[in-house]
Design a protein around this motif. Structure first.
Motif: not given
Length: 400
Positions: A135-141, A322-325
């Protein structure tokens, strides 16, 4: 097929492109709307950033209904509604310039905020369709799509600001409708699974229980204050630069650099979270936003505005991603609509307040106070990270 380790990347790619067009609209508004409002007002320019306040107010008022609507009709349907609001925003704003009506400009800004309320769920849609570890990668992408906006949005504003002269700024709002229409077309291709009947039936825990989680509190604090400080500084920048004698193209260039700095780090933010932990990334973002304030307080040259806006964009990326993750660790699938909606309602309530205050502070007490306001808010974020880190350490010891 995968993108940076994300399997089945179709949704991520489409959402990232939509994010780029959506943020192009946002950046065009940031660069243009305070100055358009300034031009439409009389002698008293205090309310120049009121339309920006209404953009954030529109997000705040729409974010919970948008989340609940998408829980019922799916992400694609919800994103289509949001894109139509974006088309309406551009058309209303063009008419506002034609009529020389500040009230209509405010109405167009409100519709822009309604569109944004739906579009900010692009990042959550990516997380919904991805396994927890990715999920961190997906959100960032998805947020990486905003890099497109850094080039396309302010540059479009520069190209079109005099497009329909003597209706200065009207051409910019024409392109707001065009880019929103592009989002409407693109979202038809996404495929995000809806909740199953069993998941809908569960309902999940009450919000009163969810919000007491330390991770939820810190996630919300990071997102709220990281975004709030960025909005406060960014919204006042065009007005501060105008007061210092800089031209529209100068402030548009600064906003362009700012937008790129907001989203370009998404190439590696997900990797940093995976390697160093989400709390370290949030803390780093808070420190960077403090550095932004210090740079802005050190002078009023072009480089102060430019570097300061680069820093606040980078700090926003770390605190917001960071907050979203961190938030995605606090709820079950059946709880996601109400938790995501409540989180974004609080975040955009904060940004609406920041956007409204920025014009008032800039007009009455100046650029120095705008930047001093950032310091205590970032201190709260750092204190929250320290507190959660200690809570998690105690939990690890208790398990052992």
């Amino acid at each position: 097929m995968s993108i940076l380790g994300i399997p089945n990347p179709r949704n991520i790619a489409l959402l990232a492109i939509c994010q780029g067009f959506f943020m192009s609209v946002q950046s065009m508004g940031i660069a243009t709307t305070p100055l358009a409002g300034h031009a439409l007002l009389g002698v008293d320019k205090t309310l120049a950033t009121l339309p920006l306040f209404l953009v954030h107010g529109g997000v705040m008022l729409t974010t919970i209904p948008a989340s609940l609507l998408m829980a019922r009709i799916g992400r694609r349907g919800g994103f289509s509604v949001g894109a139509l609001c974006g088309v309406a925003s551009g058309l209303i704003s063009v008419f506002a310039i034609y009529q020389q009506s500040f009230v209509l400009l405010c109405l167009g800004a409100l519709f822009q905020g309604m569109a944004a309320a739906f579009a900010w769920y692009f990042r959550f849609a990516a997380a919904d369709a991805t396994e927890p570890a990715l999920r961190p990668k997906a959100i960032s992408l998805v947020l990486l799509g905003g890099v497109l906006a850094g080039f396309l949005g302010p540059q479009t504003a520069k190209w079109t600001v005099h497009w329909l002269d003597p209706l200065v700024f009207a051409g910019v709002y024409v392109m707001v409708s065009v880019y929103s229409a592009a989002v409407l077309i693109l979202v038809q291709g996404i495929r995000i699974p809806m909740l199953t009947a069993a998941e809908k039936a569960k309902g999940g825990r009450p919000m009163s229980q969810i919000v007491r989680q330390p991770a939820f509190i810190v996630a919300l604090t990071s997102s709220m204050f990281g975004y709030g400080v960025m909005t406060l500084v960014m919204s006042a920048t065009p007005l501060a630069m105008q007061a210092c004698g800089f031209a529209f193209n100068d402030s548009a260039t600064v906003i362009q650099g700012h937008i790129i700095a907001m989203f370009l780090p998404s190439f590696f933010t997900g990797h940093l979270i995976a390697r160093f932990g989400v709390l370290s990334v949030i803390a780093t973002g808070a420190v960077i936003e403090i550095l932004c304030a210090l740079v802005n307080l050190s002078g009023i040259e072009f480089w102060n505005f430019f570097v300061g806006n680069l820093l606040v964009g980078l700090g926003w990326n770390f605190t917001f991603v960071g907050g979203t993750t961190l938030l995605t660790t606090t709820y079950m699938p059946s709880e996601r609509a109400k938790v995501q909606g409540s989180h974004d309602f609080a975040v955009y309530g904060t940004t609406a307040t920041a956007a409204g205050l920025s014009g008032i502070l800039q007009a009455n007490v100046g650029w120095t106070v705008v930047n001093l306001a950032a310091l205590p808010l970032m201190a709260i974020v750092l204190l929250g990270v320290t507190w959660l880190s200690r809570v998690q350490s105690r939990e690890v010891v208790a398990v052992r």
